[in-house]
Design a protein around this motif. Structure first.
Motif, PDB file in Angstrom:
ATOM      1  N   PRO A  85       3.982   1.665  -8.833  1.00 32.97           N
ATOM      2  CA  PRO A  85       2.560   1.540  -8.498  1.00 32.97           C
ATOM      3  C   PRO A  85       2.376   1.023  -7.080  1.00 32.97           C
ATOM      4  N   ASN A  86       1.619   1.715  -6.294  1.00 36.83           N
ATOM      5  CA  ASN A  86       1.329   1.257  -4.946  1.00 36.83           C
ATOM      6  C   ASN A  86      -0.033   1.797  -4.526  1.00 36.83           C
ATOM      7  N   GLY A  87      -0.583   1.205  -3.513  1.00 35.99           N
ATOM      8  CA  GLY A  87      -1.895   1.599  -3.022  1.00 35.99           C
ATOM      9  C   GLY A  87      -2.938   0.537  -3.303  1.00 35.99           C
ATOM     10  N   ILE A  88      -3.660   0.104  -2.257  1.00 37.76           N
ATOM     11  CA  ILE A  88      -4.660  -0.953  -2.352  1.00 37.76           C
ATOM     12  C   ILE A  88      -6.045  -0.337  -2.160  1.00 37.76           C
ATOM     13  N   CYS A  89      -6.933  -0.633  -3.069  1.00 35.72           N
ATOM     14  CA  CYS A  89      -8.296  -0.092  -2.991  1.00 35.72           C
ATOM     15  C   CYS A  89      -8.961  -0.512  -1.672  1.00 35.72           C
ATOM     16  N   ALA A  90      -9.687   0.436  -1.073  1.00 36.80           N
ATOM     17  CA  ALA A  90     -10.518   0.158   0.106  1.00 36.80           C
ATOM     18  C   ALA A  90      -9.723  -0.481   1.239  1.00 36.80           C
ATOM     19  N   TYR A  91      -8.447  -0.123   1.360  1.00 37.02           N
ATOM     20  CA  TYR A  91      -7.616  -0.728   2.394  1.00 37.02           C
ATOM     21  C   TYR A  91      -7.615   0.118   3.654  1.00 37.02           C
ATOM     22  N   SER A 131      -9.833   3.730  -6.690  1.00 35.23           N
ATOM     23  CA  SER A 131      -9.200   3.770  -8.013  1.00 35.23           C
ATOM     24  C   SER A 131      -7.687   3.592  -7.933  1.00 35.23           C
ATOM     25  N   LEU A 132      -7.199   3.041  -6.835  1.00 32.41           N
ATOM     26  CA  LEU A 132      -5.773   2.777  -6.707  1.00 32.41           C
ATOM     27  C   LEU A 132      -5.391   1.576  -7.575  1.00 32.41           C
ATOM     28  N   PRO A 133      -4.098   1.422  -7.893  1.00 27.69           N
ATOM     29  CA  PRO A 133      -3.708   0.386  -8.872  1.00 27.69           C
ATOM     30  C   PRO A 133      -3.958  -1.046  -8.410  1.00 27.69           C
ATOM     31  N   ILE A 134      -3.833  -1.322  -7.110  1.00 26.05           N
ATOM     32  CA  ILE A 134      -4.009  -2.687  -6.616  1.00 26.05           C
ATOM     33  C   ILE A 134      -5.440  -2.860  -6.121  1.00 26.05           C
ATOM     34  N   THR A 135      -6.164  -3.787  -6.737  1.00 22.20           N
ATOM     35  CA  THR A 135      -7.562  -4.014  -6.375  1.00 22.20           C
ATOM     36  C   THR A 135      -7.673  -4.784  -5.070  1.00 22.20           C
ATOM     37  N   ASN A 162       0.047   9.066   4.094  1.00 18.92           N
ATOM     38  CA  ASN A 162      -1.351   9.275   3.730  1.00 18.92           C
ATOM     39  C   ASN A 162      -2.060   7.938   3.643  1.00 18.92           C
ATOM     40  N   GLN A 163      -2.997   7.694   4.538  1.00 18.59           N
ATOM     41  CA  GLN A 163      -3.708   6.422   4.542  1.00 18.59           C
ATOM     42  C   GLN A 163      -4.908   6.520   3.607  1.00 18.59           C
ATOM     43  N   HIS A 164      -4.622   6.595   2.306  1.00 12.02           N
ATOM     44  CA  HIS A 164      -5.696   6.726   1.340  1.00 12.02           C
ATOM     45  C   HIS A 164      -6.474   5.422   1.218  1.00 12.02           C
ATOM     46  N   ALA A 165      -7.737   5.527   0.941  1.00 10.18           N
ATOM     47  CA  ALA A 165      -8.598   4.347   0.788  1.00 10.18           C
ATOM     48  C   ALA A 165      -9.410   4.452  -0.482  1.00 10.18           C
ATOM     49  N   HIS A 177       0.827  -1.208   0.000  1.00 15.76           N
ATOM     50  CA  HIS A 177       0.000   0.000   0.000  1.00 15.76           C
ATOM     51  C   HIS A 177       0.863   1.261   0.000  1.00 15.76           C
ATOM     52  N   TYR A 178       1.956   1.208   0.788  1.00 11.26           N
ATOM     53  CA  TYR A 178       2.859   2.353   0.903  1.00 11.26           C
ATOM     54  C   TYR A 178       4.182   2.047   0.191  1.00 11.26           C
ATOM     55  N   HIS A 179       4.923   3.089  -0.129  1.00  9.53           N
ATOM     56  CA  HIS A 179       6.226   2.921  -0.775  1.00  9.53           C
ATOM     57  C   HIS A 179       7.170   3.947  -0.179  1.00  9.53           C
ATOM     58  N   HIS A 180       8.120   3.467   0.601  1.00  8.96           N
ATOM     59  CA  HIS A 180       9.002   4.379   1.331  1.00  8.96           C
ATOM     60  C   HIS A 180      10.395   3.758   1.408  1.00  8.96           C
ATOM     61  N   PRO A 181      11.468   4.582   1.349  1.00  8.67           N
ATOM     62  CA  PRO A 181      12.839   4.045   1.340  1.00  8.67           C
ATOM     63  C   PRO A 181      13.163   3.159   2.538  1.00  8.67           C
ATOM     64  N   LYS A 182      12.498   3.371   3.665  1.00  7.86           N
ATOM     65  CA  LYS A 182      12.811   2.578   4.851  1.00  7.86           C
ATOM     66  C   LYS A 182      11.954   1.320   4.963  1.00  7.86           C
ATOM     67  N   MET A 183      11.078   1.103   3.989  1.00  3.39           N
ATOM     68  CA  MET A 183      10.229  -0.095   3.993  1.00  3.39           C
ATOM     69  C   MET A 183      10.784  -1.147   3.032  1.00  3.39           C
TER      70      MET A 183
END
Length: 852
Positions: free
Chosen positions: A58-64, A92-96, A86-89, A43-49
């Motif tokens: 591409p990152n981010g899971i729909c309705a997560y 229309s994110l790339p990962i269903t 940002n805990q987006h939910a 869901h997230y993409h960060h250098p420390k992860m």
């Protein structure tokens, strides 16, 4: 019109949470960490992860929405990184959605199970974005592996099954061999880790054949909101033609996971037995979900597979395979019931509770469970029996599915490319051939090493067959007399290779040789050390490209004078001092004696087969050379290593050097790119006789040359006339571009488009040629028919009570690229449709003419 959707959603959520809890139960902290945190890192993409890479990924899971454990991690992470996330939910994110599937959360999950993770993504992701996301998954898999957890990621386009797309065949992805059957396995075992719930679970089973209309109605009257669900499609479009490719895939998987493959292959056989009223397991589970059955057994995908297969085997009275299936299931669950509950508490371990109940129902005693639980300590006798039993069961299922396809006149839904790759892999693993080293331990026991191995030679004219006998005992009379040997072969090299590659022979094994005139304990120790140094036990699996291409030798060793050493008598003959610079080891002294009495070949090829061959006598060198060169097609890559192991009593270094020079020179001539030079030959003086090796277009021939006239005559004939090839379609010549791909041992079809249709060039297993010109009709249909014909009619593979052939024809296309002809693997997507007018030669004619 519809069932109570609120109630169904609640049941679905309850089942999903139950499966998550079961997946985590009784598993180690590393597994729990990976299983919990994968959605966060996708869901997230960060250098420390874990999984981070530069660039736009591409990152981010729909309705997560993160769960409690994930929120705690994110809270700590944000503080340490001092970066708000940002805990987006968004929908229309790339990962269903992110889902685990397979044995995870079922009774079939064990401490040794891997994780199969489906990452379903939006169809608008382009190829480059998919590649970048796949790279992120690879990094996440490496992170999990660092914790001791194996994870396999699969990127699934949300429209893949609705549009009948397939993945790329590799060690984990089934390619085109599975479609609806793969979706069936996903639906019956999926656990939603993050993202949208699966719409299929909501549709009643009686609406399966009207799936699209029913779903459209749900969205039209707003009973459900389309963007809140992932819709991979229904299961109503299952075709029985999928069973053949699926059975090949399960046989392929059995090479590494035989116990699981037996269960899944028998499930396919069960489906075919119920045809055309086959009901997929996923539909059974959905029925129970809709009926509110949420107990321990009803919704467990692995238990239901056992239940269905058991019903089938009992119905046909097959008690032998029923007993095997139960043992396979027991070992897949891996709960070791023979150990006391003090060491492993029964209460709270739901898998152990289920298995205990099942074994009581089966009437098993403690002794049987102790034997199965002791599998880690099984040695070669028990492992070989288990291997044969598993292989027999798999082949019986395969034969039953072939008969089913014949009865119902079914074709194959998988692509010719994928069928070609799978049959090559199966051929390499299972085909029993002279000299081939059969590997008998596909993940059955971790250690087959023996403390002692004794090799006993029986000479000619004795009661027992002449040759070598292998025992896993020290050479004591009471341990040998009256006991069956582990293995027999006419030649020592095959027994040693079999022991080494199957793991019996290790650096700690004590080796003993008895009754041998030529091979001593010391010589055997040297031979074993040479093999271990030059032939690693573990090598990468062959790639699909390698399996679809003609076989090539990768590692080659020539073993000289292991069993027959002419140099032992040199000093006894009062031979004058040697001039090593002039000494000819192939035609030595006044008697012109060849100092090489035996040659054993040991090689591993590009399909990872290991072969041994033995040659003895004065012509051993020429016979070995012809055999090696005949297994190399003209455009093959040179072997990665060519070694000569020499065990002569005298002149060992000189013999080794001269033979290695000769072999390398001959290989270079065989693989030379100067195809127009028809004068490529090598003359060799061997034991007082002159031999000519002629490097021809499709093979290497050997001719004994008695005198100078015959010698030069042979050269002229080779130069002037080329290779005598009998063509059935006139006197047209075979296109030279085919030379580089011609390979002995397989049947090859080459297609070439022309203005008048297409030409077919066919090379059989001995590289005999047939040509058919200006054919009309569809190439793709021809390929499918030929594949099916050979799969169902030719039975060269013999094992146990039946026969199966995996040596199917290989298909290639001759194309023009930048003004030059090229040979590429046949691809049904790359050919242009051809007219279906009058057909000078029917497909039946072609098929019937190739019953080699």
């Amino acid at each position: 019109m519809h069932l109570n959707m609120t109630l169904l959603k609640q049941r679905l959520d309850t089942l999903n949470q139950l499966r998550i809890d079961r997946a985590m139960a009784n598993m180690g902290s590393a597994f729990q960490q990976v299983y919990t945190m994968l959605p966060v890192f996708l869901h997230y993409h960060h250098p420390k992860m874990p999984g981070y890479q530069d660039g736009i990924v591409p990152n981010g899971i729909c309705a997560y929405t993160p769960n409690e454990a994930q929120v705690q991690y994110l809270t700590n992470f944000c503080q340490s990184a001092d970066i708000p996330l940002n805990q987006h939910a968004s929908q229309s994110l790339p990962i269903t959605g992110v889902y685990s599937m397979g044995s995870t959360s079922s009774v079939g999950q064990s401490q040794f199970s891997d994780l199969d993770i489906w990452i379903c993504h939006q169809s608008w992701l382009n190829g480059n974005e998919r590649t970048i996301l796949q790279a992120k998954c690879l990094l996440l898999a490496q992170w999990a592996a660092s914790l001791g957890v194996e994870v396999n990621f699969f990127l699934i386009d949300e429209n893949r099954f609705r549009q009948n797309q397939s993945g790329k065949l590799d060690n984990e992805d089934c390619g085109s061999t599975l479609h609806i059957l793969l979706l069936d396995e996903f639906y019956r075992s999926a656990v939603r880790l993050a993202g949208k719930p699966v719409l299929w679970n909501i549709v009643p089973d009686e609406q399966e054949m009207n799936y699209e209309e029913y779903v459209s109605a749900l969205f039209a009257d707003e009973t459900l909101q389309r963007d809140e669900w992932i819709d991979l499609g229904g299961l109503g479009s299952l075709s029985a033609e999928e069973y053949f490719g699926a059975s090949l895939w399960q046989l392929y998987k059995s090479i590494d996971s035989p116990y699981k493959a037996v269960l899944k292959t028998l499930l396919l056989e069960t489906y075919s037995w119920q045809y055309p009223q086959s009901q997929l397991l996923a539909i059974d589970i959905k029925q129970r979900l809709h009926n509110g059955e949420l107990d321990s057994f009803s919704l467990d995908a692995y238990y239901m597979m056992l239940e269905r297969v058991t019903t089938y085997l009992q119905a046909i009275g097959d008690d032998t395979r029923l007993d095997l299936v139960r043992r396979c299931f027991y070992m897949k669950v891996c709960e070791r019931l023979s150990e006391s509950t003090e060491a492993i508490p029964l209460q709270g371990n739901w898998r152990r509770e289920i298995l205990s109940q099942l074994t009581r129902d089966w009437g098993w005693d403690m002794e049987r469970m102790q034997i199965l639980d002791d599998r880690a300590n099984w040695k070669i006798e028990r492992v070989r029996d288990a291997h044969n039993e598993l292989l027999d069961a798999l082949m019986q299922s395969y034969r039953n599915l072939i008969r089913f396809a014949r009865r119902n006149n079914l074709s194959v839904s998988a692509s010719p490319q994928d069928i070609g790759v799978l049959t090559r892999k199966l051929y390499a693993a299972f085909e029993a051939l002279p000299g081939k080293v059969t590997l008998v331990n596909p993940q059955i026991s971790p250690d087959l090493s023996e403390k002692n191995l004794t090799f006993i030679q029986v000479p000619i004219d004795r009661a027992n067959r002449a040759g070598w006998y292998l025992y896993n005992q020290a050479p004591q009379v009471d341990a040998i007399i009256g006991h069956q040997p582990l293995e027999y072969n006419r030649y020592l090299s095959k027994l040693v290779a079999w022991s080494y590659f199957n793991g019996l022979l290790t650096p700690d094994t004590r080796l003993h040789v008895k009754n041998s005139q030529y091979c001593s304990d010391e010589k055997l120790q040297m031979f074993v050390a040479d093999i271990a140094k030059h032939f690693p036990l573990r090598v990468p699996a062959p790639t699909p490209k390698a399996l679809y291409s003609p076989c090539e030798i990768r590692h080659l060793a020539l073993i000289v004078n292991l069993e027959n050493d002419p140099t032992e008598s040199l000093l006894q003959q009062n031979t004058p001092p040697f001039d090593l610079g002039k000494l000819d080891v192939f035609s030595f002294g006044n008697q012109e004696q060849c100092l090489i009495g035996s040659v054993d070949l040991l090689y591993r090829n590009s399909w990872n087969e290991v072969r041994t061959l033995h040659f003895s006598g004065s012509q051993a060198v020429i016979e070995a050379l012809k055999t090696i060169l005949g297994k190399m097609h003209q455009d093959a890559l040179p072997p990665e290593s060519v070694d000569v192991f020499c065990y002569s009593q005298h002149l060992r270094g000189l013999i080794q050097t001269r033979l290695q020079q000769l072999v390398l020179e001959c290989i270079s001539l065989r693989l030379s790119s100067t195809r127009q030079d028809s004068n490529r030959f090598k003359a060799l003086r061997l034991a007082g006789q002159t031999w000519g090796l002629f490097f021809e277009r499709l093979s290497v021939s050997v001719q004994k040359l008695e005198n100078a006239v015959e010698f030069y005559g042979a050269i002229s004939n080779n130069k002037l006339n080329g290779i005598p090839v009998q063509l059935k379609a006139g006197q047209e010549h075979l296109p030279e571009i085919i030379d580089g791909s011609a390979s002995e041992g397989i049947i090859q079809f080459f297609f070439e488009d022309t203005d008048k249709g297409f030409n077919i060039y066919i090379l059989d297993e001995l590289n005999r040629v047939e040509v058919y010109l200006n054919c009309q009709g569809g190439i793709e249909e021809l390929v499918c028919d030929v594949s099916r014909f050979y799969a169902s009619s030719h039975e060269r593979f013999t094992y146990g009570s039946g026969s199966v052939n995996f040596n199917l024809p290989q298909f290639y296309q001759i194309i023009q690229s930048e003004g030059e002809a090229r040979v590429i693997p046949f691809n049904s997507n790359s050919i242009s449709p051809l007219s279906a007018s009058s057909v000078p030669m029917t497909k039946k004619d072609i098929l019937l003419s190739h019953t080699f």
